[in-house]
Write a protein that holds these residues in place. Structure first.
Motif, short mmCIF file in Angstrom:
data_model
loop_
_atom_site.label_atom_id
_atom_site.label_comp_id
_atom_site.label_asym_id
_atom_site.label_seq_id
_atom_site.Cartn_x
_atom_site.Cartn_y
_atom_site.Cartn_z
N VAL A 61 0.84 -1.19 0.00
CA VAL A 61 0.00 0.00 0.00
C VAL A 61 0.88 1.25 0.00
N GLY A 62 1.96 1.22 0.77
CA GLY A 62 2.87 2.36 0.83
C GLY A 62 3.44 2.71 -0.53
N THR A 63 3.88 1.68 -1.25
CA THR A 63 4.44 1.92 -2.58
C THR A 63 3.40 2.54 -3.50
N VAL A 64 2.15 2.03 -3.42
CA VAL A 64 1.08 2.59 -4.27
C VAL A 64 0.84 4.05 -3.92
N LYS A 65 0.80 4.37 -2.62
CA LYS A 65 0.58 5.77 -2.21
C LYS A 65 1.72 6.67 -2.68
N LEU A 66 2.94 6.18 -2.54
CA LEU A 66 4.10 6.98 -2.97
C LEU A 66 4.04 7.25 -4.46
#
Lengths: 282, 322
Positions: A70-75
Motif C-alpha cells: 500500500v505504501g508503494t502505491v501511495k508513494l
C-alpha cells in the motif's frame, strides 16, 4: 607471405566477430540468471500472508508486507501528481515551441542532466525541503523525491512522442482555422496519446524500484501508515532492510518482495512494448 | 529524433501578427512549466549548499582530502569515499565498456533485424531492474561466489600484485565493481548501438570496397566515426556508476579506509549517505553528509553535461550530412 597475411586477417575477423557474440551471450546470460534466480527463490517464498499481513515483530517468523505494498502505491500516486503534469506540459513546450530555440535546448539539456543526478541526492533534496521544515519523516516527502525524479523522463518521452506526429497534421488543422492551443490540445496530443501514456507508465515503473531516495524521506514503518504525514513502508526499502538483516525468514520475504517488484517493473516494460508495437502496426 | 524541424506554429505566428490571448496564455503556461526544470536544478544546488554550510565553514577544501572519518570526535574527511567511488566506478567501466561495445557492435553490424530488436529490448530490460534487486542478488550470489572462487583464484594467479592480496572476504571493492559493471552495461550498449547505427552506410561501403574484412570495416570505418558518441556513452555509464547507491551499499563492505587491495572492503560517497544519514545525531554530522551529496551532485553534473554534449554532437553531425 601475402597468403599468410590473408589468413591472419581472416582469423582475426572471425575471432573478433565471435567475441562480440560472446559478449552478447554473456550479458543476456546475466539477465536470465537474475530473472531465473529471483523467480526461483521468490515463488517458494510467496504466500497469501505476504499480501495481507503486517510484518511480524523481530524474532517471530511469518507475516507479510501488506503495508509496504500500500505504501508503494501511495508513494507512486503522490509522485505522479508532481511528475506527470510538469513532465507532460514541459514535453509539450519542447516539442511544439522549443524545437530549435535556445530555451528549448537549455531545458532539454537540463532535463537530461537532471535524469543523471544520483537518486540519493534527490533524497537529500527532498529531505531538506520537506522533512526539515516538517520536522519528521513522511509519505509526502517520499512522494516529492520520487515525483521530481519522474520529471526528466516524462518531459523527454512526451517530447519524443509528440514529435512523431507529422507536421502536415498540424498544418492541416491550422489551415482549417483552429487556433494554436486547440491544434495542440485537440489534434496533436490525442494523436500521440497512447505513446505519451506508455512513456509515463515506464517512468512510474522506474521510480517504483527506487530505494535510496526513500531511506530518509518516507523512511519505513512496521505498521499501517495513516494519512500522508506519517512515515511509510515501501517495497524497495523493505527488500533492503530484510536483505541486510541476519534472519533467514526475513531473507525469504526479501526474495518474495523482490519478485513482486520485478514483476511490476518488467510487466510495465513488456506491456508498453506491446502497446507501442500495436500503434506502429495500426 | 533526427527529423526535428522548426515547429509550424512559428510560421503561423509569423503570418498572424496578433496571436489570440488564449494562445498566448497556453504558450506562457507550457513555457513556465518547462522552465521549472531549470529552476529545479537551481533549487537543488542552492539547498545542498545551504544545508552544508557548517562543514564548509569548519573544514574548507581540506574536507576533500581529509582521510579521517570519526563521527564521535566529529572529525570528517571525504577522501576514503572519493577513493572508493572512483575505484569501484573505474573497475566497473573496465569491464562494462569492452563488453558493452562488443554487444553494440554485434547488434548494429552482425545481428539480423529479427534478432537485433528483441536482444536490444532484453539488454535494456537489464537497466530497468531496480538497484536493490541487484543488491539482493549481489549479497546472496555474487559475494559467496567471489569469496569462494574468484578471490582465491585471483590471489593464486596474480597474488604478487598489491591489488589481489589479503583475505577473501567476498564483500569489497571487487564485488562492488563487478555488480556495477552489470548495472551500467545496458547504458553503454543502448547509446553506443544507436550511435553505431547512425554511422552512414557510405563509410562502411568505402572500406569494404577496398577489400577490408567485416572486422576491419568496424575498426577502420565505424568505430573512429562514432568515437565521440561512444565516449559520450562511456561518460553516461560513468555518471550512473558514480551515483549508484543501494547495490553498492549492500556489497562493498562499508569501511571508510583507503586500501590498495581490491579484496578489501571500501566505502563510496553514495553508500555513506545511505547508511549514516538517519543515524547522524549532530547537525554537523548531517550537514557533512549533505556536503558529500553536494560533491556527488557536482561531479555527476559535470560528467553528464560532457556525456550529453558528446552524444548530441554525433546526431547533429549525422543530421547535417544527410
Amino acid at each position: 607471405m601475402t597468403r599468410g597475411l590473408l589468413i591472419r586477417r581472416r582469423i582475426s575477423n572471425v575471432l573478433m566477430l565471435s567475441l562480440t557474440g560472446v559478449c552478447t551471450a554473456l550479458v543476456l546470460g546475466v539477465l536470465f540468471f537474475i530473472l531465473g534466480y529471483i523467480t526461483y527463490h521468490g515463488i517458494s517464498a510467496l504466500d497469501w500472508d505476504f499480501f495481507t499481513q503486517l510484518p511480524k515483530p523481530v524474532g517471530e517468523s511469518g507475516g507479510g508486507m501488506a503495508n509496504a505494498i500500500v505504501g508503494t502505491v501511495k508513494l507512486l500516486a503522490l509522485a505522479s501528481l508532481i511528475g506527470v503534469p510538469i513532465g507532460f506540459l514541459g514535453g509539450v513546450y519542447l516539442s511544439e515551441y522549443g524545437r530549435k530555440t535556445t530555451a528549448g535546448f537549455l531545458i532539454r539539456y537540463a532535463a537530461d542532466i537532471l535524469n543523471g543526478i544520483p537518486s540519493i541526492v534527490m533524497g537529500i533534496f527532498a529531505y531538506t525541503i520537506v522533512v526539515l521544515p516538517m520536522g519528521h519523516f513522511s509519505t509526502v516527502a517520499g512522494g516529492v523525491a520520487l515525483g521530481i525524479m519522474m520529471i526528466p523522463i516524462a518531459v523527454r518521452s512526451t517530447e519524443e512522442f509528440l514529435k512523431l506526429v507529422p507536421d502536415s497534421i498540424r498544418e492541416a488543422a491550422l489551415a482549417l482555422g483552429l487556433t494554436e492551443w486547440k491544434v495542440v490540445s485537440f489534434v496533436v496530443i490525442p494523436t500521440a496519446f497512447r505513446g505519451i501514456v506508455t512513456g509515463i507508465m515506464l517512468d512510474l515503473a522506474r521510480v517504483s524500484g527506487e530505494t535510496a531516495p526513500l531511506l530518509f524521506t518516507a523512511f519505513s514503518n512496521r505498521f499501517w501508515s495513516r494519512g500522508w504525514l506519517e512515515p511509510t513502508a515501501s517495497l524497495p526499502v523493505m527488500i533492503y532492510t530484510y536483505a541486510v538483516a541476519p534472519y533467514d525468514d526475513w531473507h525469504r520475504q526479501a526474495w518474495a518482495a523482490g519478485m513482486v517488484l520485478l514483476l511490476l517493473v518488467l510487466g510495465a516494460n513488456l506491456l508498453s512494448r506491446l502497446i507501442l508495437r500495436r500503434q506502429l502496426k495500426g | 529524433m533526427v527529423r526535428s524541424s522548426i515547429s509550424p506554429f512559428r510560421f503561423a505566428a509569423f503570418h498572424r501578427p496578433g496571436v489570440s490571448p488564449a494562445d498566448r496564455f497556453f504558450r506562457a503556461t507550457v513555457f513556465t512549466v518547462a522552465m521549472s526544470v531549470l529552476l529545479i536544478m537551481g533549487v537543488i544546488a542552492f539547498e545542498l549548499v545551504r544545508n552544508s554550510r557548517l562543514p564548509i565553514a569548519k573544514f574548507g577544501w581540506g574536507f576533500l582530502w581529509g582521510t579521517t572519518w570519526d563521527p564521535v570526535a566529529e572529525r570528517f574527511g571525504a577522501l576514503p569515499f572519493l577513493y572508493g567511488t572512483l575505484v569501484s566506478s573505474a573497475l566497473a567501466l573496465l569491464i562494462a565498456v569492452p563488453v558493452g561495445l562488443g554487444v553494440a557492435i554485434f547488434l548494429s553490424e552482425l545481428a539480423p533485424r529479427w534478432l537485433s530488436d528483441p536482444v536490444t529490448f532484453l539488454v535494456e530490460l537489464l537497466a530497468a531492474i531496480p538497484s536493490v534487486i541487484y543488491g539482493l542478488v549481489g549479497i546472496f550470489v555474487l559475494v559467496p561466489l567471489i569469496r569462494n572462487s574468484l578471490e582465491p583464484l585471483l590471489s593464486a594467479a596474480l597474488g604478487f600484485l598489491p591489488f589481489f592480496q589479503g583475505a577473501p572476504y567476498g564483500v569489497g571493492m571487487l564485488t562492488a565493481g563487478l555488480l556495477l559493471a552489470m548495472m551500467v552495461v545496458p547504458f553503454v550498449v543502448s547509446v553506443s548501438r544507436e550511435i553505431l547505427m547512425a554511422v552512414p552506410h557510405s563509410q562502411r561501403e568505402a572500406v569494404l570496397s577496398l577489400g577490408a574484412t567485416q572486422w576491419e570495416m568496424v575498426r577502420i570505418a565505424v568505430l573512429p566515426y562514432a568515437r565521440s558518441g561512444i565516449m559520450g556513452s562511456i561518460f553516461l555509464a560513468l555518471a550512473r556508476a558514480l551515483g549508484e547507491t543501494m547495490a553498492v551499499t549492500m556489497v562493498i563492505g562499508n569501511r571508510p579506509e583507503i586500501r590498495l587491495s581490491l579484496f578489501e572492503p571500501g566505502y563510496t560517497m553514495a553508500a555513506v549517505i545511505a547508511n549514516e544519514f538517519t543515524e547522524a545525531t549532530s547537525d554537523l554530522y548531517v550537514q557533512t553528509l549533505v556536503e558529500i551529496g553536494l560533491v556527488l551532485f557536482a561531479v555527476t553534473i559535470l560528467v553528464n553535461a560532457l556525456a550529453r554534449l558528446l552524444i548530441y554532437n554525433v546526431f547533429t553531425k549525422v543530421e547535417v550530412r544527410e
